[in-house]
Design a protein around this motif. Structure first.
Motif, mmCIF file in Angstrom:
data_model
loop_
_atom_site.group_PDB
_atom_site.id
_atom_site.type_symbol
_atom_site.label_atom_id
_atom_site.label_comp_id
_atom_site.label_asym_id
_atom_site.label_seq_id
_atom_site.Cartn_x
_atom_site.Cartn_y
_atom_site.Cartn_z
ATOM 1 N N HIS A 35 -2.741 0.764 1.374
ATOM 2 C CA HIS A 35 -2.803 -0.693 1.469
ATOM 3 C C HIS A 35 -2.625 -1.236 2.882
ATOM 4 O O HIS A 35 -2.798 -2.445 3.101
ATOM 5 C CB HIS A 35 -1.735 -1.322 0.561
ATOM 6 N N PHE A 36 -2.243 -0.363 3.820
ATOM 7 C CA PHE A 36 -1.968 -0.783 5.195
ATOM 8 C C PHE A 36 -2.682 0.143 6.167
ATOM 9 O O PHE A 36 -2.745 1.362 5.943
ATOM 10 C CB PHE A 36 -0.457 -0.719 5.496
ATOM 11 N N SER A 37 -3.155 -0.414 7.263
ATOM 12 C CA SER A 37 -3.697 0.426 8.327
ATOM 13 C C SER A 37 -2.557 1.244 8.929
ATOM 14 O O SER A 37 -1.372 0.961 8.678
ATOM 15 C CB SER A 37 -4.340 -0.446 9.415
ATOM 16 N N GLN A 38 -2.903 2.222 9.740
ATOM 17 C CA GLN A 38 -1.857 3.028 10.380
ATOM 18 C C GLN A 38 -0.963 2.149 11.248
ATOM 19 O O GLN A 38 0.263 2.304 11.229
ATOM 20 C CB GLN A 38 -2.451 4.164 11.210
ATOM 21 N N ASP A 39 -1.551 1.227 11.984
ATOM 22 C CA ASP A 39 -0.750 0.333 12.825
ATOM 23 C C ASP A 39 0.163 -0.546 11.978
ATOM 24 O O ASP A 39 1.341 -0.728 12.293
ATOM 25 C CB ASP A 39 -1.643 -0.553 13.702
ATOM 26 N N GLU A 40 -0.375 -1.100 10.893
ATOM 27 C CA GLU A 40 0.451 -1.933 10.017
ATOM 28 C C GLU A 40 1.599 -1.125 9.413
ATOM 29 O O GLU A 40 2.722 -1.616 9.327
ATOM 30 C CB GLU A 40 -0.399 -2.522 8.889
ATOM 31 N N ALA A 41 1.307 0.100 9.013
ATOM 32 C CA ALA A 41 2.353 0.963 8.443
ATOM 33 C C ALA A 41 3.430 1.263 9.479
ATOM 34 O O ALA A 41 4.615 1.328 9.153
ATOM 35 C CB ALA A 41 1.742 2.246 7.898
ATOM 36 N N MET A 42 3.007 1.427 10.724
ATOM 37 C CA MET A 42 3.971 1.658 11.798
ATOM 38 C C MET A 42 4.877 0.439 11.971
ATOM 39 O O MET A 42 6.105 0.566 12.039
ATOM 40 C CB MET A 42 3.237 1.964 13.102
#
Length: 153
Positions: A120-127
């Motif tokens: 549900h989240f991009s890698q950047d968002e997950a970070m």
């Protein structure tokens, strides 16, 4: 030995440890600047603060969440989010990941929780979501350790 030794207040903390306060605040500003939804990050901060029983952070972030437009129904049902039926799949993934990072049980965060977040989240968002969870856990431990009194109002 007295059990009632005075502890620094929140105001004492900000005054006596300005660099630490600034560093913790910079984490929030960095996440806010990333574009990650403020309502979502406030739900995460509230859930982590519920788990950690940090009254100061709960009171503070309830106010921020309301200003960010988080619906009252979500605030009311946050403690029972898995069964509430009012949270989006994205919010559910974020809340599950936040719980996984907060209650570590002596193990690293699970691959399942990470996979659910990444669905549900991009890698950047997950970070940035991970930074949000880490920052509020730090604030909770400071607030609990020093027994910060919730802000008035």
């Amino acid at each position: 030995m007295s059990d009632h030794l005075p502890r620094p207040t929140y105001q004492d903390f900000t005054r006596q440890a300005p660099d630490i306060y600034a560093a913790l605040s910079a984490l929030t500003r960095g996440v806010d600047a990333s574009g990650l939804d403020k309502g979502l990050t406030e739900l995460v901060k509230l859930r982590v603060s519920q788990i950690n029983a940090c009254a100061f952070c709960l009171k503070f972030h309830l106010g921020v969440a309301r200003k960010a437009g988080v619906p009252q129904e979500k605030l009311d049902l946050l403690a029972a989010w898995p069964d509430a039926g009012v949270f989006s799949e994205r919010e559910r993934a974020a809340l599950a990941f936040a719980e996984d990072l907060t209650v570590l049980d002596g193990a690293a965060a699970s691959d399942d929780a990470w996979a659910a977040v990444r669905a549900h989240f991009s890698q950047d968002e997950a970070m940035f979501l991970t930074v949000t969870v880490g920052a509020i856990n730090a604030w909770n431990r400071i607030g609990i350790g020093l027994r910060f009194v919730p802000p008035a109002g």
